[in-house]
Design a protein around this motif. Structure first.
Motif, PDB file in Angstrom:
ATOM      1  N   VAL A  58      26.559 -53.700   0.169  1.00 43.19           N
ATOM      2  CA  VAL A  58      26.266 -55.069   0.601  1.00 43.19           C
ATOM      3  C   VAL A  58      25.974 -55.103   2.104  1.00 43.19           C
ATOM      4  CG1 VAL A  58      27.224 -57.397   0.868  1.00 43.19           C
ATOM      5  CG2 VAL A  58      27.518 -56.171  -1.297  1.00 43.19           C
ATOM      6  N   LEU A  59      26.643 -54.245   2.865  1.00 46.05           N
ATOM      7  CA  LEU A  59      26.454 -54.210   4.319  1.00 46.05           C
ATOM      8  C   LEU A  59      25.331 -53.259   4.748  1.00 46.05           C
ATOM      9  CD1 LEU A  59      30.203 -54.223   5.367  1.00 46.05           C
ATOM     10  CD2 LEU A  59      28.545 -56.103   5.613  1.00 46.05           C
ATOM     11  N   ASN A  60      24.691 -52.627   3.773  1.00 47.67           N
ATOM     12  CA  ASN A  60      23.596 -51.712   4.052  1.00 47.67           C
ATOM     13  C   ASN A  60      24.030 -50.605   5.023  1.00 47.67           C
ATOM     14  OD1 ASN A  60      20.992 -50.796   3.641  1.00 47.67           O
ATOM     15  ND2 ASN A  60      20.187 -51.879   5.413  1.00 47.67           N
ATOM     16  N   THR A  61      25.196 -50.038   4.742  1.00 47.70           N
ATOM     17  CA  THR A  61      25.708 -48.926   5.538  1.00 47.70           C
ATOM     18  C   THR A  61      26.281 -47.904   4.572  1.00 47.70           C
ATOM     19  OG1 THR A  61      27.010 -48.353   7.492  1.00 47.70           O
ATOM     20  CG2 THR A  61      28.017 -49.930   5.946  1.00 47.70           C
ATOM     21  N   THR A  62      27.033 -46.958   5.077  1.00 48.76           N
ATOM     22  CA  THR A  62      27.611 -45.919   4.227  1.00 48.76           C
ATOM     23  C   THR A  62      29.127 -46.050   4.159  1.00 48.76           C
ATOM     24  OG1 THR A  62      27.884 -44.349   6.053  1.00 48.76           O
ATOM     25  CG2 THR A  62      25.767 -44.305   4.875  1.00 48.76           C
ATOM     26  N   VAL A  63      29.688 -45.568   3.076  1.00 48.08           N
ATOM     27  CA  VAL A  63      31.147 -45.515   2.941  1.00 48.08           C
ATOM     28  C   VAL A  63      31.702 -44.613   4.037  1.00 48.08           C
ATOM     29  CG1 VAL A  63      33.064 -44.783   1.465  1.00 48.08           C
ATOM     30  CG2 VAL A  63      31.089 -45.957   0.464  1.00 48.08           C
ATOM     31  N   GLU A  64      31.006 -43.522   4.295  1.00 46.52           N
ATOM     32  CA  GLU A  64      31.442 -42.596   5.337  1.00 46.52           C
ATOM     33  C   GLU A  64      31.610 -43.322   6.669  1.00 46.52           C
ATOM     34  OE1 GLU A  64      30.031 -38.411   7.427  1.00 46.52           O
ATOM     35  OE2 GLU A  64      28.568 -39.579   6.296  1.00 46.52           O
ATOM     36  N   TYR A  65      30.653 -44.161   7.031  1.00 46.59           N
ATOM     37  CA  TYR A  65      30.762 -44.889   8.294  1.00 46.59           C
ATOM     38  C   TYR A  65      31.951 -45.856   8.261  1.00 46.59           C
ATOM     39  CZ  TYR A  65      30.135 -48.136  12.055  1.00 46.59           C
ATOM     40  OH  TYR A  65      30.380 -48.911  13.152  1.00 46.59           O
ATOM     41  N   LEU A  66      32.098 -46.621   7.183  1.00 50.91           N
ATOM     42  CA  LEU A  66      33.194 -47.586   7.120  1.00 50.91           C
ATOM     43  C   LEU A  66      34.558 -46.914   7.190  1.00 50.91           C
ATOM     44  CD1 LEU A  66      31.939 -50.117   4.416  1.00 50.91           C
ATOM     45  CD2 LEU A  66      32.051 -50.471   6.894  1.00 50.91           C
ATOM     46  N   VAL A  67      34.698 -45.781   6.514  1.00 48.78           N
ATOM     47  CA  VAL A  67      35.997 -45.123   6.443  1.00 48.78           C
ATOM     48  C   VAL A  67      36.287 -44.280   7.677  1.00 48.78           C
ATOM     49  CG1 VAL A  67      37.389 -43.446   5.134  1.00 48.78           C
ATOM     50  CG2 VAL A  67      36.019 -45.157   3.926  1.00 48.78           C
ATOM     51  N   THR A  68      35.296 -43.528   8.159  1.00 43.64           N
ATOM     52  CA  THR A  68      35.557 -42.571   9.244  1.00 43.64           C
ATOM     53  C   THR A  68      34.941 -42.959  10.591  1.00 43.64           C
ATOM     54  OG1 THR A  68      33.578 -41.224   8.872  1.00 43.64           O
ATOM     55  CG2 THR A  68      35.544 -40.693   7.551  1.00 43.64           C
ATOM     56  N   GLY A  69      33.955 -43.841  10.557  1.00 37.92           N
ATOM     57  CA  GLY A  69      33.230 -44.167  11.784  1.00 37.92           C
ATOM     58  C   GLY A  69      32.117 -43.189  12.068  1.00 37.92           C
ATOM     59  N   GLN A  70      31.988 -42.176  11.230  1.00 38.68           N
ATOM     60  CA  GLN A  70      30.943 -41.170  11.380  1.00 38.68           C
ATOM     61  C   GLN A  70      29.855 -41.419  10.342  1.00 38.68           C
ATOM     62  OE1 GLN A  70      31.247 -38.628  13.790  1.00 38.68           O
ATOM     63  NE2 GLN A  70      32.995 -39.863  14.401  1.00 38.68           N
ATOM     64  N   SER A  71      28.634 -41.122  10.729  1.00 37.77           N
ATOM     65  CA  SER A  71      27.550 -41.197   9.751  1.00 37.77           C
ATOM     66  C   SER A  71      26.387 -40.379  10.250  1.00 37.77           C
ATOM     67  CB  SER A  71      27.114 -42.647   9.533  1.00 37.77           C
ATOM     68  OG  SER A  71      26.480 -43.151  10.688  1.00 37.77           O
ATOM     69  N   ASN A  72      25.466 -40.133   9.366  1.00 33.88           N
ATOM     70  CA  ASN A  72      24.211 -39.510   9.757  1.00 33.88           C
ATOM     71  C   ASN A  72      23.482 -40.547  10.585  1.00 33.88           C
ATOM     72  OD1 ASN A  72      21.441 -38.880   9.822  1.00 33.88           O
ATOM     73  ND2 ASN A  72      21.635 -37.638   7.967  1.00 33.88           N
ATOM     74  N   LEU A  73      23.393 -40.356  11.893  1.00 32.75           N
ATOM     75  CA  LEU A  73      22.833 -41.363  12.788  1.00 32.75           C
ATOM     76  C   LEU A  73      21.406 -41.732  12.422  1.00 32.75           C
ATOM     77  CD1 LEU A  73      24.270 -40.210  16.218  1.00 32.75           C
ATOM     78  CD2 LEU A  73      25.060 -42.072  14.754  1.00 32.75           C
ATOM     79  N   GLN A  74      20.621 -40.759  12.002  1.00 31.99           N
ATOM     80  CA  GLN A  74      19.239 -41.053  11.630  1.00 31.99           C
ATOM     81  C   GLN A  74      19.221 -41.983  10.425  1.00 31.99           C
ATOM     82  OE1 GLN A  74      16.849 -37.628  10.791  1.00 31.99           O
ATOM     83  NE2 GLN A  74      15.016 -38.813  10.474  1.00 31.99           N
ATOM     84  N   SER A  75      20.047 -41.707   9.435  1.00 32.62           N
ATOM     85  CA  SER A  75      20.110 -42.558   8.252  1.00 32.62           C
ATOM     86  C   SER A  75      20.602 -43.949   8.621  1.00 32.62           C
ATOM     87  CB  SER A  75      21.037 -41.927   7.210  1.00 32.62           C
ATOM     88  OG  SER A  75      21.232 -42.807   6.136  1.00 32.62           O
ATOM     89  N   HIS A  76      21.649 -44.031   9.446  1.00 31.87           N
ATOM     90  CA  HIS A  76      22.202 -45.323   9.837  1.00 31.87           C
ATOM     91  C   HIS A  76      21.176 -46.124  10.631  1.00 31.87           C
ATOM     92  CE1 HIS A  76      25.666 -47.926  10.022  1.00 31.87           C
ATOM     93  NE2 HIS A  76      25.472 -48.102  11.314  1.00 31.87           N
ATOM     94  N   SER A  77      20.443 -45.442  11.502  1.00 35.33           N
ATOM     95  CA  SER A  77      19.398 -46.094  12.289  1.00 35.33           C
ATOM     96  C   SER A  77      18.300 -46.615  11.376  1.00 35.33           C
ATOM     97  CB  SER A  77      18.816 -45.107  13.304  1.00 35.33           C
ATOM     98  OG  SER A  77      17.708 -45.668  13.950  1.00 35.33           O
ATOM     99  N   THR A  78      17.907 -45.821  10.412  1.00 35.13           N
ATOM    100  CA  THR A  78      16.876 -46.242   9.469  1.00 35.13           C
ATOM    101  C   THR A  78      17.367 -47.417   8.641  1.00 35.13           C
ATOM    102  OG1 THR A  78      16.015 -43.992   9.358  1.00 35.13           O
ATOM    103  CG2 THR A  78      15.416 -45.455   7.562  1.00 35.13           C
ATOM    104  N   ASP A  79      18.612 -47.370   8.182  1.00 33.81           N
ATOM    105  CA  ASP A  79      19.172 -48.481   7.413  1.00 33.81           C
ATOM    106  C   ASP A  79      19.142 -49.763   8.243  1.00 33.81           C
ATOM    107  OD1 ASP A  79      19.713 -46.782   5.316  1.00 33.81           O
ATOM    108  OD2 ASP A  79      21.854 -46.633   5.717  1.00 33.81           O
ATOM    109  N   TRP A  80      19.511 -49.672   9.501  1.00 31.69           N
ATOM    110  CA  TRP A  80      19.526 -50.836  10.368  1.00 31.69           C
ATOM    111  C   TRP A  80      18.123 -51.403  10.519  1.00 31.69           C
ATOM    112  CZ3 TRP A  80      17.054 -51.901  14.958  1.00 31.69           C
ATOM    113  CH2 TRP A  80      17.475 -53.056  15.614  1.00 31.69           C
TER     114      TRP A  80
END
Length: 112
Positions: A58-80
């Motif tokens: 729903v937030l257009n992010t990853t579980v990894e980011y929500l739980v750990t604060g880490q994510s594939n920055l390129q993927s997160h940037s593209t999602d944003w």
């Protein structure tokens, strides 16, 4: 999104606020009660994996980011970027949308 936040609840709050969605609407989109959402937001409860997936989707992010604060920055940037485009598109009139599509297709064709 600002830098890394310290906890799941901090990241969840920031993402909900960033998307400008009310907690009631967010809970409804995820398929949980407002009380359950409040447990995650204010009581440091961590959701089960299936709920975490729904929250992230729903937030257009990853579980990894929500739980750990880490994510594939390129993927997160593209999602944003995709989310931002969707936000813009959802506010366009039919005529504006036609123009947007025409410009987008012209740009895409010129860079192929």
């Amino acid at each position: 999104m600002s830098g890394e936040l310290s906890s799941f609840k901090d990241r969840l709050i920031e993402e909900i606020e960033y998307h400008g969605i009310s907690k009631t609407d967010f809970a409804e989109k995820v398929g949980i009660s407002l009380g359950t959402l409040n447990m995650y937001l204010y009581r440091n409860s961590i959701p089960s994996a299936d709920i975490a997936v729904k929250l992230a989707k729903v937030l257009n992010t990853t579980v990894e980011y929500l739980v750990t604060g880490q994510s594939n920055l390129q993927s997160h940037s593209t999602d944003w970027k995709k989310q931002e485009i969707n936000n813009i598109i959802n506010k366009l009139t039919e005529k504006q949308l036609d123009s947007f599509l025409e410009i987008s297709r012209a740009y895409q064709n010129s860079h192929s």
